[in-house]
Motif scaffolding. Structure first.
Motif, PDB file in Angstrom:
ATOM      1  N   GLU A  89       0.858  -1.198   0.000  1.00  0.00           N
ATOM      2  CA  GLU A  89       0.000   0.000   0.000  1.00  0.00           C
ATOM      3  C   GLU A  89       0.886   1.238   0.000  1.00  0.00           C
ATOM      4  O   GLU A  89       1.885   1.290   0.704  1.00  0.00           O
ATOM      5  CB  GLU A  89      -0.889   0.025   1.245  1.00  0.00           C
ATOM      6  CG  GLU A  89      -1.951  -1.054   1.288  1.00  0.00           C
ATOM      7  CD  GLU A  89      -3.095  -0.778   0.321  1.00  0.00           C
ATOM      8  OE1 GLU A  89      -3.563   0.367   0.246  1.00  0.00           O
ATOM      9  OE2 GLU A  89      -3.507  -1.738  -0.357  1.00  0.00           O
ATOM     10  N   THR A  90       0.495   2.241  -0.787  1.00  0.00           N
ATOM     11  CA  THR A  90       1.278   3.475  -0.828  1.00  0.00           C
ATOM     12  C   THR A  90       0.500   4.619  -0.204  1.00  0.00           C
ATOM     13  O   THR A  90      -0.730   4.588  -0.133  1.00  0.00           O
ATOM     14  CB  THR A  90       1.658   3.858  -2.272  1.00  0.00           C
ATOM     15  OG1 THR A  90       0.464   4.029  -3.035  1.00  0.00           O
ATOM     16  CG2 THR A  90       2.560   2.826  -2.909  1.00  0.00           C
ATOM     17  N   ARG A  91       1.238   5.635   0.219  1.00  0.00           N
ATOM     18  CA  ARG A  91       0.634   6.844   0.764  1.00  0.00           C
ATOM     19  C   ARG A  91       1.544   8.022   0.454  1.00  0.00           C
ATOM     20  O   ARG A  91       2.753   7.880   0.359  1.00  0.00           O
ATOM     21  CB  ARG A  91       0.385   6.710   2.269  1.00  0.00           C
ATOM     22  CG  ARG A  91       1.632   6.494   3.094  1.00  0.00           C
ATOM     23  CD  ARG A  91       1.353   6.296   4.544  1.00  0.00           C
ATOM     24  NE  ARG A  91       0.776   7.477   5.136  1.00  0.00           N
ATOM     25  CZ  ARG A  91       0.489   7.605   6.416  1.00  0.00           C
ATOM     26  NH1 ARG A  91       0.732   6.610   7.235  1.00  0.00           N
ATOM     27  NH2 ARG A  91      -0.045   8.708   6.889  1.00  0.00           N
ATOM     28  N   GLU A  92       0.925   9.186   0.320  1.00  0.00           N
ATOM     29  CA  GLU A  92       1.682  10.392  -0.035  1.00  0.00           C
ATOM     30  C   GLU A  92       1.187  11.588   0.764  1.00  0.00           C
ATOM     31  O   GLU A  92       1.145  12.697   0.265  1.00  0.00           O
ATOM     32  CB  GLU A  92       1.558  10.648  -1.540  1.00  0.00           C
ATOM     33  CG  GLU A  92       2.172   9.526  -2.363  1.00  0.00           C
ATOM     34  CD  GLU A  92       1.956   9.664  -3.859  1.00  0.00           C
ATOM     35  OE1 GLU A  92       1.110  10.468  -4.277  1.00  0.00           O
ATOM     36  OE2 GLU A  92       2.645   8.953  -4.591  1.00  0.00           O
ATOM     37  N   ASP A  93       0.824  11.351   2.032  1.00  0.00           N
ATOM     38  CA  ASP A  93       0.216  12.416   2.844  1.00  0.00           C
ATOM     39  C   ASP A  93       1.102  12.889   3.993  1.00  0.00           C
ATOM     40  O   ASP A  93       0.688  13.728   4.778  1.00  0.00           O
ATOM     41  CB  ASP A  93      -1.133  11.943   3.391  1.00  0.00           C
ATOM     42  CG  ASP A  93      -1.018  10.703   4.259  1.00  0.00           C
ATOM     43  OD1 ASP A  93      -0.027   9.962   4.110  1.00  0.00           O
ATOM     44  OD2 ASP A  93      -1.923  10.470   5.074  1.00  0.00           O
TER      45      ASP A  93
END
Length: 179
Positions: A129-133
């Motif tokens: 899973e990726t996140r960019e926050d």
């Protein structure tokens, strides 16, 4: 044979007040939040240096603790010095050792650093899973991240989350990546 009322006292009681067991099925007892609580209570005397505690509504890590005995009828007091885990600000608390204090549920998670855009990190967890926050921290950890991207070094970043806040607190070289 004994009378029916002595064999089934609860049934007789329910009937006498005009109630049946089916009447209790109408209530919804599944109310409340879905996740775990953000804090839990712990007695002051059970807290330890290096542990976490809520001071002035902020999640903190205890860096110093001392207990002082008071007068003849007084209670022992615990003096705590702690650092806010997100801002690094120093906070102090003095509390009776028998009182409860709130302890934050703190979670640590490692992410692989994929990249950075406009000071926001692109991260991937171990499930893909990726996140960019998450923003790049404005401290030495942020400098390490920028240098790793510049030098194209694969690193893992450690993210700390508590009480609805989260931030990157550390980095380490990713040894699991094939060279």
């Amino acid at each position: 044979r004994p009378p029916r009322s002595t064999l089934f006292p609860y049934t007789t009681l329910f009937r006498s007040i005009g109630c049946t067991m089916a009447d209790h099925d109408d209530h919804d007892f599944n109310q409340g939040d879905s996740g775990a609580s953000e804090t839990f209570p712990m007695q002051c005397s059970a807290l330890r240096k290096g542990g976490f505690v809520m001071i002035k509504g902020r999640p903190c890590k205890i860096v110093e603790m001392s207990t002082s005995k008071t007068g003849k009828h007084g209670h022992a007091k615990v003096h705590m010095v702690a650092l806010d885990i997100f801002t690094g600000k120093k906070l102090e608390e003095l509390s009776p050792s028998t009182h409860n204090m709130e302890v934050p549920n703190v979670k640590r998670k490692d992410f692989q650093l994929i990249g950075m855009e406009d000071d926001f990190l692109s991260l991937m967890d171990d499930t893909g899973e990726t996140r960019e926050d998450l923003k790049v921290p404005e401290d030495s950890v942020g400098d390490e991240i920028r240098k790793a991207i510049e030098d194209e070094v694969d690193i893992l970043v450690t993210c700390l989350s508590a009480c609805g806040e989260e931030c990157v607190i550390a980095t380490k070289v990713n040894t699991a990546v094939d060279k």
